[in-house]
Design a protein around this motif. Structure first.
Motif, PDB file in Angstrom:
ATOM      1  N   THR A  52      17.741  43.110  38.282  1.00  0.00           N
ATOM      2  CA  THR A  52      18.305  42.870  36.949  1.00  0.00           C
ATOM      3  C   THR A  52      19.368  43.912  36.634  1.00  0.00           C
ATOM      4  N   VAL A  53      19.094  45.169  37.009  1.00  0.00           N
ATOM      5  CA  VAL A  53      20.090  46.233  36.825  1.00  0.00           C
ATOM      6  C   VAL A  53      21.331  45.945  37.671  1.00  0.00           C
ATOM      7  N   ALA A  54      21.105  45.510  38.924  1.00  0.00           N
ATOM      8  CA  ALA A  54      22.233  45.198  39.808  1.00  0.00           C
ATOM      9  C   ALA A  54      23.062  44.050  39.260  1.00  0.00           C
ATOM     10  N   PHE A  55      22.390  43.021  38.719  1.00  0.00           N
ATOM     11  CA  PHE A  55      23.095  41.900  38.104  1.00  0.00           C
ATOM     12  C   PHE A  55      23.939  42.386  36.925  1.00  0.00           C
ATOM     13  N   THR A  56      23.375  43.289  36.113  1.00  0.00           N
ATOM     14  CA  THR A  56      24.100  43.836  34.966  1.00  0.00           C
ATOM     15  C   THR A  56      25.325  44.617  35.427  1.00  0.00           C
ATOM     16  N   PHE A  57      25.161  45.417  36.482  1.00  0.00           N
ATOM     17  CA  PHE A  57      26.295  46.181  37.014  1.00  0.00           C
ATOM     18  C   PHE A  57      27.349  45.255  37.610  1.00  0.00           C
ATOM     19  N   ASP A  58      26.910  44.188  38.252  1.00  0.00           N
ATOM     20  CA  ASP A  58      27.834  43.209  38.822  1.00  0.00           C
ATOM     21  C   ASP A  58      28.688  42.568  37.732  1.00  0.00           C
ATOM     22  N   ARG A  59      28.049  42.188  36.614  1.00  0.00           N
ATOM     23  CA  ARG A  59      28.785  41.610  35.482  1.00  0.00           C
ATOM     24  C   ARG A  59      29.734  42.643  34.869  1.00  0.00           C
ATOM     25  N   PHE A  60      29.279  43.882  34.777  1.00  0.00           N
ATOM     26  CA  PHE A  60      30.115  44.958  34.240  1.00  0.00           C
ATOM     27  C   PHE A  60      31.374  45.141  35.088  1.00  0.00           C
ATOM     28  N   THR A  61      31.187  45.151  36.410  1.00  0.00           N
ATOM     29  CA  THR A  61      32.326  45.320  37.318  1.00  0.00           C
ATOM     30  C   THR A  61      33.277  44.126  37.238  1.00  0.00           C
ATOM     31  N   ILE A  63      33.822  42.029  34.814  1.00  0.00           N
ATOM     32  CA  ILE A  63      34.493  41.849  33.524  1.00  0.00           C
ATOM     33  C   ILE A  63      35.364  43.040  33.158  1.00  0.00           C
ATOM     34  N   CYS A  64      34.890  44.245  33.422  1.00  0.00           N
ATOM     35  CA  CYS A  64      35.583  45.449  32.942  1.00  0.00           C
ATOM     36  C   CYS A  64      36.504  46.090  33.969  1.00  0.00           C
ATOM     37  N   HIS A  65      36.306  45.817  35.241  1.00  0.00           N
ATOM     38  CA  HIS A  65      37.115  46.456  36.283  1.00  0.00           C
ATOM     39  C   HIS A  65      37.627  45.397  37.250  1.00  0.00           C
ATOM     40  N   GLN A  66      38.685  44.748  36.845  1.00  0.00           N
ATOM     41  CA  GLN A  66      39.246  43.666  37.637  1.00  0.00           C
ATOM     42  C   GLN A  66      39.722  44.134  39.006  1.00  0.00           C
ATOM     43  N   SER A  67      40.162  45.397  39.106  1.00  0.00           N
ATOM     44  CA  SER A  67      40.661  45.906  40.383  1.00  0.00           C
ATOM     45  C   SER A  67      39.555  46.021  41.430  1.00  0.00           C
ATOM     46  N   LEU A  68      38.318  46.271  40.985  1.00  0.00           N
ATOM     47  CA  LEU A  68      37.181  46.391  41.907  1.00  0.00           C
ATOM     48  C   LEU A  68      36.480  45.063  42.137  1.00  0.00           C
ATOM     49  N   ARG A  69      36.813  44.083  41.327  1.00  0.00           N
ATOM     50  CA  ARG A  69      36.077  42.808  41.361  1.00  0.00           C
ATOM     51  C   ARG A  69      36.143  42.149  42.730  1.00  0.00           C
ATOM     52  N   THR A  70      37.328  42.070  43.314  1.00  0.00           N
ATOM     53  CA  THR A  70      37.483  41.381  44.595  1.00  0.00           C
ATOM     54  C   THR A  70      36.785  42.115  45.736  1.00  0.00           C
ATOM     55  N   LYS A  71      36.630  43.442  45.602  1.00  0.00           N
ATOM     56  CA  LYS A  71      35.990  44.224  46.661  1.00  0.00           C
ATOM     57  C   LYS A  71      34.473  44.275  46.503  1.00  0.00           C
ATOM     58  N   TYR A  72      34.001  44.392  45.253  1.00  0.00           N
ATOM     59  CA  TYR A  72      32.570  44.588  45.035  1.00  0.00           C
ATOM     60  C   TYR A  72      31.819  43.274  44.848  1.00  0.00           C
ATOM     61  N   CYS A  73      32.373  42.367  44.057  1.00  0.00           N
ATOM     62  CA  CYS A  73      31.663  41.121  43.701  1.00  0.00           C
ATOM     63  C   CYS A  73      31.816  40.087  44.808  1.00  0.00           C
ATOM     64  N   THR A  74      31.170  40.357  45.932  1.00  0.00           N
ATOM     65  CA  THR A  74      31.223  39.458  47.084  1.00  0.00           C
ATOM     66  C   THR A  74      29.800  39.183  47.578  1.00  0.00           C
ATOM     67  N   GLU A  75      29.662  38.133  48.373  1.00  0.00           N
ATOM     68  CA  GLU A  75      28.344  37.798  48.930  1.00  0.00           C
ATOM     69  C   GLU A  75      27.850  38.898  49.867  1.00  0.00           C
ATOM     70  N   LYS A  76      28.751  39.501  50.623  1.00  0.00           N
ATOM     71  CA  LYS A  76      28.364  40.562  51.552  1.00  0.00           C
ATOM     72  C   LYS A  76      27.802  41.761  50.803  1.00  0.00           C
ATOM     73  N   THR A  77      28.494  42.162  49.731  1.00  0.00           N
ATOM     74  CA  THR A  77      28.015  43.290  48.934  1.00  0.00           C
ATOM     75  C   THR A  77      26.678  42.965  48.290  1.00  0.00           C
ATOM     76  N   ALA A  78      26.547  41.746  47.785  1.00  0.00           N
ATOM     77  CA  ALA A  78      25.288  41.341  47.159  1.00  0.00           C
ATOM     78  C   ALA A  78      24.137  41.409  48.168  1.00  0.00           C
ATOM     79  N   ALA A  79      24.381  40.962  49.393  1.00  0.00           N
ATOM     80  CA  ALA A  79      23.340  41.002  50.425  1.00  0.00           C
ATOM     81  C   ALA A  79      22.921  42.436  50.737  1.00  0.00           C
TER      82      ALA A  79
END
Length: 275
Positions: A52-61, A63-79
């Motif tokens: 749940t914390v990870a999901f919250t951080f994922d949403r934070f990244t 929405i708030c940090h578009q520059s990191l979105r493409t690097k962090y919000c990926t299936e590989k990172t989630a795994a």
């Protein structure tokens, strides 16, 4: 997250509460099985909380940090995040296996589980309990509140800027899909934060109470007010696992699509086999 929440319900509601209440002398209530079930139960709780914390951080990244979105919000990172958090949960909760003893012994057979009295006196276990309280309740509370507060603040500021730009273009009478999506995001984040904190508050207070009093976990007397408080906290914690899954299912379109695919899969296989 849904799997973690579901595991909590299986281990606590079915394999512990229902077995203890309706099948007290079944094989599932032998002390070795009871120990393993409680260890898996605490592992599932940690996975549920920290995902749940990870999901919250994922949403934070996202929405708030578009520059990191493409690097962090990926299936590989989630795994990777899921694997790391589940592994750490296993390591953190493995010691729980050694804190239980049989509640009673009948014909040389150990039945049920009871927390050893030394758990409340030995320094190493006292430190372990404090660590468990901080890592499972206090720290997640703070992180979820902080991240969601920052995310909501970012959305509100962005909405004000967007409203000003649309007003300058005299387009305020038209429906703004982006503003509607942001409004839904705020509702989702508030629902997750609010339900998590409210439903975990009782067990959090009970954990703190155990640290400073002679109260013990899993007391047999259900007339004791603190035992009632403990059991109420466990019930609300299970409810939190239910509401989390419901919130995700209702709000996330892709989640609903995946569930539909799972339900349809057996029928598709049968249909293909017939053809």
């Amino acid at each position: 997250m849904a799997v973690g929440d579901f595991m909590v319900l299986i281990t606590e509601v079915i394999l512990y509460e229902i077995v203890n209440g309706y099948f007290p002398f079944s094989i599932f209530n032998h002390t070795p099985f009871c120990r393993w079930n409680l260890v898996v139960h605490f592992i599932s709780i940690d996975c549920s909380v920290w995902l749940t914390v990870a999901f919250t951080f994922d949403r934070f990244t996202a929405i708030c940090h578009q520059s990191l979105r493409t690097k962090y919000c990926t299936e590989k990172t989630a795994a990777v995040v899921i694997m790391v958090m589940c592994s750490l949960s296993v390591l953190q909760n493995a010691p729980f296996y050694f804190i239980y003893e049989p509640r009673e012994i009948i014909d040389n057979i150990q039945w049920s589980c009871y927390v050893k009295s030394t758990f409340y006196t030995l320094s190493i276990w006292v430190v372990f309990l404090w660590m468990e309280t901080v890592l499972t309740t206090i720290f997640p509370f703070v992180l979820i509140l902080l991240l969601n507060s920052l995310t909501i603040r970012h959305i509100i500021v962005a909405n004000r800027v967007r409203s000003g730009l649309r007003a300058n273009k005299q387009a305020e009478k038209h429906t703004d899909a982006e503003m509607e999506n942001r409004r839904k995001s705020i509702i989702l984040l508030l629902a997750i934060s609010g339900s998590f904190i409210l439903l975990w508050m009782v067990i959090f207070i009970y954990y703190i109470h155990v640290q400073f009093t002679d109260t013990q976990f899993l007391e047999a007397s259900y007339n004791d007010p603190f035992t009632i408080m403990e059991q109420t906290g466990y019930m609300l914690r299970c409810l939190s696992c239910c509401t989390n899954t419901i919130i995700y299912a209702v709000s996330q379109k892709k989640f609903r699509e995946e569930v539909k695919n799972i339900v349809k899969a057996p029928f598709i296989l049968i249909t293909n086999a017939i053809k």
